[in-house]
Design an enzyme around this catalytic site. Sequence first.
Site, PDB file in Angstrom:
ATOM      1  CB  CYS A  95      37.395  41.318  43.275  1.00  0.00           C
ATOM      2  SG  CYS A  95      35.884  42.273  43.049  1.00  0.00           S
ATOM      3  N   GLY A  96      38.586  44.251  44.886  1.00  0.00           N
ATOM      4  CA  GLY A  96      38.519  45.040  46.107  1.00  0.00           C
ATOM      5  C   GLY A  96      37.137  45.097  46.719  1.00  0.00           C
ATOM      6  CG  ASN A  97      33.888  47.290  45.283  1.00  0.00           C
ATOM      7  OD1 ASN A  97      34.189  47.992  46.245  1.00  0.00           O
ATOM      8  ND2 ASN A  97      33.682  47.812  44.080  1.00  0.00           N
ATOM      9  CD  GLU A 224      34.849  45.017  37.480  1.00  0.00           C
ATOM     10  OE1 GLU A 224      35.557  44.009  37.736  1.00  0.00           O
ATOM     11  OE2 GLU A 224      33.960  45.433  38.230  1.00  0.00           O
ATOM     12  CB  CYS A 233      35.883  48.561  39.373  1.00  0.00           C
ATOM     13  SG  CYS A 233      37.326  47.483  39.202  1.00  0.00           S
TER      14      CYS A 233
END
Length: 296
Positions: A95-97, A224, A233
């Site tokens: 999960c980038g965030n 998502e 996202c």
Amino acid sequence: MPLGPSEPPIPKREFSFAKGHGAHNDFIVLNDPGGWIRLTSADVVRLCRRRTGIGADGLLRAVRCTNHPEATAMADEAEWFMDYYNADGSQGAMCGNGIRVLARHLADTGQIPTGATAIATRAGVRTVHIPAGPDQDRDITVDMGHPRLSGDSGITVSAGGHQWPAVHVDMGNPHAVAFVDDLTRPGALLFPPAVTPLDAYPDGVTVEFVVTRTHRHLELRVHERGVGETRACGTGACAAVAAARQHDQNSGEETTYTVDVPGGRLRVTVGDDGSMTLGGAAVIVAQGTVWLESGR
């Protein structure tokens, strides 16, 4: 007939948590360096509920790699592991965030230094860059690795009574990216978009609907996997950029894309080797304690 001896009750302990977001993609961060929390999918669902829980798109448990069985093999590369769960209780790989919010929390609490720090995930080790100083508006960036794209996959997505061809992109989790002419066309996205062929994503997929605004400027909506429509996202922004570059046949040069999402703006820089870096603000908005079962 007398019953056999019962199992001793599992003790509950008070654990600290933080609530944060990256472009309104929000997360609960549980601080569990020793790996003591006995976290179930029901716990995740309960905590992530908007009205009766803390409320979040997902939950991140910060565990030292040496104390988590999925991360011990990465302990030589990273101290911390991001144990990531979607709001429906399912596990996530990357999960980038979320990893940027996790890094913000660990830095704010003095558990990692500012600068470059390696954090382990189920998709591998990622390096997060945390600027020094108290200003939470300064971007935190994360090296997202190389996207893996399909060729002519034959995948289509349908929503709002419309259908589009989609590009498969693997960012450590699966994405189907569809380019549309209007972001309102997919409708309310109250349910997962239909994806064909039916067996393309047996474990579900995150779907991006993308509009090209100008050169190197994209806007998107995302549904998502395991969550629903979210306001941002990070892996989805990277997947959209990867699909746009494939469409435009861009490669071999470092470029930065602006990606607008309902919750704000993210930046994706593509290196000359095709690797990606995701950047944007990551903000902690609250801290507290919660009672959870404990014991390894």
